[in-house]
Scaffold this motif. Structure first.
Motif: not given
Lengths: 331, 331
Positions: A153, A214, A227-228, B216, B224, B226
């Motif tokens: 991230d 995201s 991933l972010h 997500l 968000h 994750m």
């Protein structure tokens, strides 16, 4: 070609300063020219970094015979035009990431590079530090077995919240994806190639750009990447590669890697490897690019044009899922 | 009702042993009975844990007058039937997570709890340790500002890879989602409620269950989550809450929290809080449940039935996106 590559910089802003500093740590390159649309900005930058030549237009720098390579450090939305100007004058181009704001622009840049037979590379500087080379080697040697999951991230809280500024302005291709999301996405591309499936969610802000996003990527092997990216919150800025035998954690900030921890899942034994920068980090990509140029290469093995095209195509698909088009993409 | 709650356990396996040990650390509960479909297994467990009564059927334990509460510790696929048997005999039920294998089963359980006016709770033991109470308090007090992102994962590499075993057998509702994925999902539910959007990918294995899955979740506020679950790879087993002002990292293993790091993003100051278990962790949920029963409560504020229903409904929606139905769900 000279023994030392003579560099020019287009767009003398923050990132140009970091690159100029990086150049001062290289053995095969020197900063020789700078160009801005505002001559005074060029001159100020030239004074600050002792650059011999300062120009008030990109064209003049591109036409300058003594310049071998040009670093494009403009806002994203200008990469395409600036790079084309340089390549049409047969200058090698190192273009700040993203290579362009969309695949259409990127394709025409790669096409021009091939037509003019010049070196073009996306400036994904994260790939060049010695520690990232080490990570690639460890993964290749299957030290952690087969990759099952990548986490990475890059989120930060900007100081400048100006809605017209490069981060939040859709006309400048603002948002988290192109500014910082490309780092974790390029990282997973480097290790796993292109995904067979993508799922993504984004939070669009007042200016209608992605303030955070995201991404889930699924690969042929069954591996996942999570991933972010964010321009509204500081996140860990770490990356971890989980394999069947162990994991490699790239500590903060993973986009300028200087420390990793390798964990063996059976023994729980951990090994820490630290490789502090010799320079400011930008020197590694500048040195690598200059080496390619000195040996007359037209593409990089570490950041090949084809992969940059795949990545920007992926970013386009991600934005399509969000329904986000930049104003200049609208009919 | 007694001063100490008299507990029975259904399904004397690994998790039942952990719970029995947990009970020994409580001040308001004692283990009084155990039931298995195999009388000898019950007797062995009773000997091991000095339990006064051992039964060869769930029905007998459910009918035993001296028992107040029953812990259902069977494989997921039997939770529903076992819990109904207990509740029809007006026993309070603490049911190992997930409450049931799908929303249909869970709804009928909650309905039965209401009809019989008995306490029913999902055994999400992660919510009860003092440190998790502390995390809820810190978030509530906005120590890290508004939540922007949650990251949490629970992945492990099983020792038992038997395709017919509870982890990989679709008939036993195997896969990562119901076994470990429910921890990060319940965690995000606890802090953010129900999402307005879900995206997910899964890697199904040879037995057609989800060997790993990524999730997500997007919330009304723009936050968000994750999340990741795996039964084919050990992951960090950490959870981090990123807010506008700072972050709270729940260290490994976040599903039995004993250490957190609070980081202030402006000052970069870090505070570590450690709260080791007084017991084995299961004691906290057992103590909380026994307290509810002693004060004649029919629901828990920490793990309410309504929330368990929302969570299992979410799990159903996730499986629907993967196209994964367990054999007993197929027409």
């Amino acid at each position: 070609m000279n023994e030392k590559i003579k560099w020019g910089i287009i767009g003398p802003g923050r990132i140009a300063r970091a690159f100029a500093k990086g150049l001062s740590y290289t053995s095969n390159a020197e900063l020789y020219g700078v160009a801005s649309r505002t001559l005074q900005r060029s001159k100020d930058f030239a004074n600050e970094w002792s650059v011999p030549m300062a120009f008030g237009s990109y064209q003049e720098l591109a036409e300058e015979k003594s310049i071998d390579a040009i670093y494009v450090a403009t806002p994203h939305s200008e990469h395409h035009d600036a790079a084309l100007t340089c390549m049409r004058n047969r200058k090698a181009v190192l273009c700040e990431k993203p290579l362009a704001v969309n695949a259409t622009q990127a394709f025409s840049m790669v096409q021009e590079a091939k037509k003019q037979e010049v070196l073009l590379m996306e400036g994904m500087w994260s790939r060049f530090p010695p520690l990232m080379e080490k990570v690639r080697q460890l993964v290749h040697e299957k030290v952690i077995g087969e990759i099952r999951l990548l986490q990475a991230d890059f989120g930060f809280m900007p100081k400048d919240l100006d809605p017209a500024g490069r981060l939040f302005n859709p006309s400048l291709a603002g948002g988290s994806l192109l500014d910082v999301g490309i780092y974790p996405i390029s990282f997973s591309s480097m290790l796993l190639g292109m995904p067979i499936d993508i799922e993504t969610i984004a939070t669009l802000g007042k200016t209608e750009v992605d303030e955070q996003a995201s991404y889930l990527l699924k690969y042929e092997s069954g591996a996942h990447a999570m991933l972010h990216s964010s321009i509204c919150c500081e996140t860990s800025q770490e990356a971890t590669i989980f394999g069947t035998l162990g994991s490699i954690r790239i500590h903060k900030q993973c986009w300028r890697p200087q420390k990793i921890t390798i964990t063996n899942h059976s023994t729980e034994k951990q090994e820490i490897i630290e490789m502090p920068f010799n320079g400011n980090g930008f020197n590694y990509e500048a040195e690598s690019f200059s080496d390619l140029l000195l040996s007359d290469k037209k593409d990089s093995d570490i950041m090949p044009m084809q992969e940059s095209l795949e990545i920007i195509t992926l970013l386009d698909r991600i934005r399509e899922k969000w329904g986000l088009r930049y104003p200049f993409e609208k009919n």
